[in-house]
Design a protein around this motif. Structure first.
Motif, PDB file in Angstrom:
ATOM      1  N   LEU A  46       0.830  -1.205   0.000  1.00 27.97           N
ATOM      2  CA  LEU A  46       0.000   0.000   0.000  1.00 27.97           C
ATOM      3  C   LEU A  46       0.863   1.253   0.000  1.00 27.97           C
ATOM      4  N   TYR A  47       1.847   1.321   0.887  1.00 29.80           N
ATOM      5  CA  TYR A  47       2.616   2.558   1.004  1.00 29.80           C
ATOM      6  C   TYR A  47       3.489   2.797  -0.221  1.00 29.80           C
ATOM      7  N   ALA A  48       3.966   1.750  -0.869  1.00 27.12           N
ATOM      8  CA  ALA A  48       4.696   1.921  -2.137  1.00 27.12           C
ATOM      9  C   ALA A  48       3.751   2.470  -3.205  1.00 27.12           C
ATOM     10  N   ALA A  49       2.519   1.936  -3.240  1.00 22.92           N
ATOM     11  CA  ALA A  49       1.526   2.420  -4.202  1.00 22.92           C
ATOM     12  C   ALA A  49       1.161   3.873  -3.908  1.00 22.92           C
ATOM     13  N   LEU A  50       1.006   4.223  -2.633  1.00 22.63           N
ATOM     14  CA  LEU A  50       0.661   5.603  -2.276  1.00 22.63           C
ATOM     15  C   LEU A  50       1.762   6.571  -2.698  1.00 22.63           C
ATOM     16  N   ASP A  51       3.021   6.168  -2.510  1.00 24.92           N
ATOM     17  CA  ASP A  51       4.137   7.020  -2.969  1.00 24.92           C
ATOM     18  C   ASP A  51       4.066   7.234  -4.476  1.00 24.92           C
ATOM     19  N   ARG A  52       3.813   6.163  -5.224  1.00 22.37           N
ATOM     20  CA  ARG A  52       3.729   6.254  -6.685  1.00 22.37           C
ATOM     21  C   ARG A  52       2.544   7.115  -7.111  1.00 22.37           C
ATOM     22  N   LEU A  53       1.387   6.897  -6.502  1.00 18.33           N
ATOM     23  CA  LEU A  53       0.185   7.657  -6.853  1.00 18.33           C
ATOM     24  C   LEU A  53       0.340   9.131  -6.515  1.00 18.33           C
ATOM     25  N   GLN A  54       1.065   9.410  -5.438  1.00 14.91           N
ATOM     26  CA  GLN A  54       1.332  10.801  -5.079  1.00 14.91           C
ATOM     27  C   GLN A  54       2.262  11.432  -6.121  1.00 14.91           C
TER      28      GLN A  54
END
Length: 137
Positions: A46-54
């Protein structure tokens, strides 16, 4: 805006945020609920995806709060993120509509193509086929 289709976890994370800002654990549980339990995100994923989406400007930090001495960060969907989510939802809707139309024609004996006719199930209908034809599963 990218023409690539989204990976399912990305789609589900953005869908979760479409309801309003959420923190990480809230998104994990919401994604699991939205997917009917099929998708269970791990915190690292999740946090890797959130970094990418940000970085792609699809989400942004909404606010932070301290809970039990730890920072809880809430994320929100950006306007660009909402536009991308809507486009992906429409792409999926069109694909599902095409599949449903072809399956209904196949079940009704319609000749969409020789390939569709060659691949008709032999024997009785399955509950899946009855559901598409308008019956109950």
């Amino acid at each position: 805006m990218s023409d690539r289709s989204m990976q399912e976890p990305t789609f589900l994370i953005l869908t979760a945020l479409a309801a309003g800002p959420q923190h990480g654990y809230g998104m994990i549980t919401d994604v699991q609920e939205i997917s009917g339990g099929r998708v269970r995100l791990r915190a690292g994923t999740l946090y890797a995806a959130l970094d990418r989406l940000q970085a792609e400007h699809l989400i942004a930090v909404d606010r932070e709060e301290i809970v039990d001495g730890r920072v809880r960060r809430y994320y929100r969907l950006t306007e660009e993120g909402g536009t991308r989510l809507a486009a992906e939802a429409e792409r999926l809707r069109r694909n599902a509509e095409a599949a449903t139309t072809r399956l209904r024609a196949r079940l009704a004996g319609g000749a969409l193509s020789g390939h569709a006719l060659r691949n008709r199930p032999l024997g009785g209908e399955t509950p899946f086929h009855r559901g598409l034809a308008g019956g109950t599963a």
